[in-house]
Write a protein that holds these residues in place. Structure first.
Motif, mmCIF file in Angstrom:
data_model
loop_
_atom_site.group_PDB
_atom_site.id
_atom_site.type_symbol
_atom_site.label_atom_id
_atom_site.label_comp_id
_atom_site.label_asym_id
_atom_site.label_seq_id
_atom_site.Cartn_x
_atom_site.Cartn_y
_atom_site.Cartn_z
ATOM 1 N N GLY B 161 0.800 -1.218 0.000
ATOM 2 C CA GLY B 161 0.000 0.000 0.000
ATOM 3 C C GLY B 161 0.834 1.270 0.000
ATOM 4 N N SER B 162 1.917 1.265 0.752
ATOM 5 C CA SER B 162 2.718 2.487 0.840
ATOM 6 C C SER B 162 3.380 2.807 -0.502
ATOM 7 N N VAL B 163 3.694 1.789 -1.284
ATOM 8 C CA VAL B 163 4.267 2.026 -2.614
ATOM 9 C C VAL B 163 3.171 2.480 -3.584
ATOM 10 N N VAL B 164 1.996 1.859 -3.490
ATOM 11 C CA VAL B 164 0.872 2.242 -4.351
ATOM 12 C C VAL B 164 0.583 3.739 -4.228
ATOM 13 N N GLY B 165 0.463 4.204 -2.976
ATOM 14 C CA GLY B 165 0.118 5.609 -2.765
ATOM 15 C C GLY B 165 1.169 6.548 -3.334
ATOM 16 N N GLN B 166 2.423 6.180 -3.176
ATOM 17 C CA GLN B 166 3.490 7.052 -3.676
ATOM 18 C C GLN B 166 3.533 7.078 -5.202
ATOM 19 N N ILE B 167 3.307 5.919 -5.833
ATOM 20 C CA ILE B 167 3.283 5.919 -7.307
ATOM 21 C C ILE B 167 2.080 6.736 -7.792
ATOM 22 N N ALA B 168 0.949 6.604 -7.092
ATOM 23 C CA ALA B 168 -0.229 7.377 -7.489
ATOM 24 C C ALA B 168 0.046 8.875 -7.391
ATOM 25 N N LYS B 169 0.791 9.294 -6.363
ATOM 26 C CA LYS B 169 1.182 10.707 -6.260
ATOM 27 C C LYS B 169 2.072 11.098 -7.440
ATOM 28 N N LEU B 170 3.002 10.224 -7.796
ATOM 29 C CA LEU B 170 3.873 10.519 -8.950
ATOM 30 C C LEU B 170 3.054 10.727 -10.218
ATOM 31 N N LYS B 171 1.896 10.063 -10.289
ATOM 32 C CA LYS B 171 1.044 10.177 -11.475
ATOM 33 C C LYS B 171 0.066 11.349 -11.364
ATOM 34 N N GLY B 172 0.180 12.140 -10.291
ATOM 35 C CA GLY B 172 -0.647 13.344 -10.190
ATOM 36 C C GLY B 172 -2.026 13.134 -9.608
ATOM 37 N N ALA B 173 -2.229 12.034 -8.915
ATOM 38 C CA ALA B 173 -3.553 11.761 -8.335
ATOM 39 C C ALA B 173 -3.692 12.391 -6.945
ATOM 40 N N HIS B 174 -4.940 12.567 -6.532
ATOM 41 C CA HIS B 174 -5.286 12.900 -5.150
ATOM 42 C C HIS B 174 -5.344 11.572 -4.402
ATOM 43 N N VAL B 175 -4.450 11.381 -3.414
ATOM 44 C CA VAL B 175 -4.265 10.051 -2.825
ATOM 45 C C VAL B 175 -4.748 10.004 -1.380
ATOM 46 N N VAL B 176 -5.623 9.046 -1.117
ATOM 47 C CA VAL B 176 -6.185 8.847 0.213
ATOM 48 C C VAL B 176 -5.792 7.454 0.704
ATOM 49 N N GLY B 177 -5.175 7.414 1.878
ATOM 50 C CA GLY B 177 -4.783 6.139 2.460
ATOM 51 C C GLY B 177 -5.698 5.744 3.604
ATOM 52 N N ILE B 178 -5.946 4.455 3.736
ATOM 53 C CA ILE B 178 -6.703 3.934 4.871
ATOM 54 C C ILE B 178 -5.783 3.012 5.650
ATOM 55 N N ALA B 179 -5.656 3.259 6.950
ATOM 56 C CA ALA B 179 -4.762 2.461 7.782
ATOM 57 C C ALA B 179 -5.363 2.351 9.175
ATOM 58 N N GLY B 180 -4.650 1.651 10.082
ATOM 59 C CA GLY B 180 -5.283 1.286 11.342
ATOM 60 C C GLY B 180 -4.717 1.892 12.611
ATOM 61 N N SER B 181 -3.901 2.945 12.533
ATOM 62 C CA SER B 181 -3.438 3.595 13.765
ATOM 63 C C SER B 181 -3.057 5.037 13.454
ATOM 64 N N GLN B 182 -3.018 5.845 14.500
ATOM 65 C CA GLN B 182 -2.654 7.255 14.304
ATOM 66 C C GLN B 182 -1.207 7.377 13.839
ATOM 67 N N ASP B 183 -0.327 6.495 14.330
ATOM 68 C CA ASP B 183 1.061 6.530 13.875
ATOM 69 C C ASP B 183 1.142 6.308 12.367
ATOM 70 N N LYS B 184 0.352 5.365 11.896
ATOM 71 C CA LYS B 184 0.370 5.078 10.458
ATOM 72 C C LYS B 184 -0.191 6.258 9.663
ATOM 73 N N ILE B 185 -1.274 6.835 10.176
ATOM 74 C CA ILE B 185 -1.856 8.007 9.514
ATOM 75 C C ILE B 185 -0.804 9.115 9.394
ATOM 76 N N ASP B 186 -0.121 9.374 10.507
ATOM 77 C CA ASP B 186 0.904 10.422 10.505
ATOM 78 C C ASP B 186 2.013 10.107 9.498
ATOM 79 N N TYR B 187 2.406 8.850 9.485
ATOM 80 C CA TYR B 187 3.459 8.419 8.557
ATOM 81 C C TYR B 187 3.046 8.646 7.100
ATOM 82 N N LEU B 188 1.814 8.282 6.779
ATOM 83 C CA LEU B 188 1.348 8.416 5.391
ATOM 84 C C LEU B 188 1.346 9.882 4.958
ATOM 85 N N ILE B 189 0.854 10.740 5.851
ATOM 86 C CA ILE B 189 0.745 12.161 5.502
ATOM 87 C C ILE B 189 2.122 12.839 5.534
#
Lengths: 342, 342
Positions: B161-189
Motif C-alpha cells: 500500500g505504501s508504494v501504491v500511494g506514492q506511485i499514485a502521487k507521482l502520477k498526479g492523483a489525489h491520494v487517500v490512504g486507509i490504515a489502522g493507527s494514528q502513527d500510520k496516519i501520521d506516517y502516510l501524511i
C-alpha cells in the motif's frame, strides 16, 4: 379519428420493495397542438424493461430518476399522425424514448424512423433495438468470448439473455443458460440452441449447474445478481470476465442485498467484473445494429416476444418481469396504426 | 563456521481462523551436501506476507497450498556459502522463493543475484522485489490513475500500500490512504506525502472517509476487503477501477465473509473490478524493476521496514501482519552474513 384526450401513466409513489398497481396513476390529458418540427405520435407498442425499476428510486444512477406525478418514459413504437417536419410524414413508424402514453408530441430529432420492410417493427424495441445492442456490446466488448470457452448467462430466456446466448454460440462458445421454468429451459435448448440450461428454482440448482460447466466458467453475463450469481462466480476460471448487465433479483429488495463477498474469488483467478450501460457504446450503435440485422436476416438469431394487449395492462406487464412471466421481449400492444400498412 | 544442522519451519496444521504458534513446527535437519549447479545458502532475511495465509488452506488458488509437515516457502535473502555453479561464488547475496529455513540448498537457476551496491539488500524483499512490483503493476496496469483523479488505497501503511500511494502521487492523483493507527496516519501524511489518510478503526470512519473523497473515488487499490472496502466501493465514480490485491480482513474468517452485494454499484457506474497476482506480469518484471529502482534512486519513493530479529520469531512476525503491527515491509532478520561485506 384522433380523440381529444389521451391517457398517460405517471409514477404515483416511489415503491418500497415490489411495485404494485397503486404506484401507477393513469391521468387524462388533452391532445396538444404541435409546434415547429414537432410530431403528433400515436403509440403502437411500449417496451417494459427491468432497468426501469431503478429509475423509480430517488437515487443517483446512470439515468435520472423518474419524477413523481410525471409520465414514466421508456421505449415506444409509434405512428406519425401529424407532422410539422419535412423528415416525417403521416403514417411513418418511429421509435424513441417517449412517455408511457397513448399519444406523444415529440421533436422530430428525438425519434428514429423505422423501416417496416426489414423486419417486424416490434424488433426495434427488442432484438434490433436497445435490448439487442445491450446483449451485443456487453458480451462482445466486456465478455469477449473465445472459441471453446464456457459462457453462462442468467435471465437467459429474457430479452437480453436470449440474444447473449445466441451470439455466444455464434462465437463458438459452450453456452449455459439459467432460467426459471421448464418451458424456458426447453425453449433455450430446443429453439435457441443453447448447449445446456438450468432452472434456478430447482432445489438442487447448484449441483445441477455445476455439472453443466465441467470446464469452469470463462464468461458470465449476469442479468439477475443474488444467489444465482454467487453460484456462478464460485465456478469462474482464471482470467474470467463477469459482465454485469442487471441485478433483477435485487431491484425490489429495500433491505439491501447481502451475500458472500466475492473479491477473494477474483483475486485467486485474476478475474474481472465490469458493469456497463448501453450509453457507454452510443458511438458504436451503428456497427452493432448492422451485425444484429445481418444475423437476424441470415436466420442465425431467433427471438420471442411476449405481448400483452391494452395500454391499461402496462403496469401488469412491467410487474410480470419480476415474476419471470415473460419469454423473450415483453411488450405492450397499445393500438393498431391508423395509416400505416404493416 | 557452518553448523552440521539447521532448523526449518513446517506447517503443522491447516489453521482454522487466525493461525497460532502451534500451527508451525521447528524441525531440525542435517546440512546436506550440494550437487551439480547447486548452492548452499545461509538465510539472512525472510519475508512474511499476508498472501501466505491463503497457501495454508487446502484449496485451489493461484499457487498450490503449502504441504503439511513440509517447510513453508517464501521470499528469502541469503548468502552463498558453497557454490557448485560458475555463476555464483561464496559471499554472493541472492534472493528467491526458498524454504523458511536457516539454510537452503538451491539450484543456481532458481535464485537471482543481488547487487548490494545499488540499495540496501532488504529492498529486494520489499520495494525493489515482489512487493514493489505488486504495487506497480496492480496500480498502473489495472488502476491506470490519471492526473487529478482520486486514488484510495487500503492497507496503506503496509508494504504494498505504501508504494501504491506514492506511485499514485507521482502520477498526479489525489491520494487517500486507509490504515489502522494514528502513527500510520501520521506516517502516510508526513513521510510519504499522501493527501489524506483515515483510520478505519475510528467509530466515525465512514463519515471521515467520505470527507476525504469529495470528488468520489476513481481508483481503489484494495488490500483488505471487508467493511472497509464496502465503504470505499459505495463512493466510486463512473468508470472507476477497483484493483483487488488482497483481502486480509477475510483471510482468517473460516465462516465465510458476508457483506452487501456490490454488483449494483458497478452497473450504475459502468465500473470495473479486477483481481490479479504478480505472476500475471512476469514478462514485464524488468520494466517494473527499472522504474522502481529509478524512482527510489531519485528519492521519489520512500519505504519503511519493520524488522524482527531471530529465526524463531518468524511465526510471530507473520501473525503480526493480521494485527497490523507492521509499518511498511515486515521482515525477519535471521543471521548476519559470513563472507559478504554489506
Amino acid at each position: 379519428m384522433t380523440p381529444n384526450t389521451y391517457k398517460e401513466i405517471q409514477l404515483a409513489n416511489r415503491p418500497e420493495g415490489t411495485p404494485t398497481d397503486s404506484d401507477f396513476n393513469f391521468v387524462e390529458k388533452n391532445i396538444p397542438t404541435i409546434g415547429t418540427d414537432e410530431l403528433l405520435l400515436k403509440t403502437l407498442y411500449l417496451s417494459v424493461d427491468p432497468y426501469m425499476r431503478g429509475r423509480m428510486k430517488d437515487q443517483k444512477s446512470y439515468v435520472a430518476p423518474f419524477e413523481l406525478n410525471k409520465a414514466i418514459t421508456g421505449g415506444v413504437l409509434a405512428e406519425v399522425i401529424e407532422s410539422n417536419s419535412d423528415d416525417f410524414k403521416q403514417g411513418d413508424i418511429v421509435t424513441g424514448t417517449l412517455d408511457w402514453a397513448q399519444y406523444n408530441v415529440a421533436d422530430a430529432k428525438s425519434v428514429q424512423k423505422v423501416d417496416p420492410s426489414i423486419a417486424p417493427i416490434t424488433t426495434r424495441l427488442g432484438i434490433l433495438g436497445l435490448t439487442g445492442l445491450t446483449a451485443y456490446f456487453g458480451l462482445l466488448d466486456i465478455g469477449k468470448p473465445q472459441q471453446g470457452e464456457t459462457v453462462v448467462v442468467s435471465g437467459a430466456a429474457g430479452a437480453v439473455g436470449s440474444v447473449v446466448g445466441q451470439i455466444a454460440k455464434l462465437k463458438g462458445a459452450h453456452v449455459v443458460g439459467i432460467a426459471g421454468s421448464q418451458d424456458k429451459i426447453d425453449y433455450l435448448i430446443n429453439e435457441l440452441g443453447f448447449d445446456e440450461a438450468v432452472n434456478y428454482k430447482d432445489d438442487n440448482f447448484k449441483e445441477a449447474f455445476k455439472k453443466t460447466v465441467p470446464n469452469g466458467v470463462d464468461v458470465y453475463f449476469d442479468n439477475v445478481g443474488g444467489e444465482v450469481s454467487d453460484a456462478v462466480i464460485f465456478e469462474i476460471n482464471r482470467n474470467a470476465r463477469v459482465v454485469l448487465c442487471g441485478a433483477i433479483s435485487a431491484y425490489n429488495n429495500p433491505e439491501g442485498d447481502i451475500g458472500p463477498r466475492i473479491q477473494w474469488k477474483f483475486i485467486t483467478t485474476s478475474s474481472m467484473m465490469k458493469g456497463f450501460t448501453l450509453g457507454d457504446y452510443a458511438h458504436d450503435f451503428k456497427t452493432g445494429a448492422q451485425d444484429l440485422g445481418k444475423w437476424l436476416q441470415e436466420g442465425k438469431l431467433k427471438y420471442e416476444e411476449t405481448i400483452v394487449e391494452g395500454f391499461e395492462k402496462t403496469p401488469e406487464a412491467f410487474l410480470g418481469l419480476f415474476e419471470g412471466s415473460n419469454l423473450g421481449k415483453q411488450l405492450v400492444k397499445v393500438a393498431d396504426p391508423e395509416f400505416a400498412k404493416l
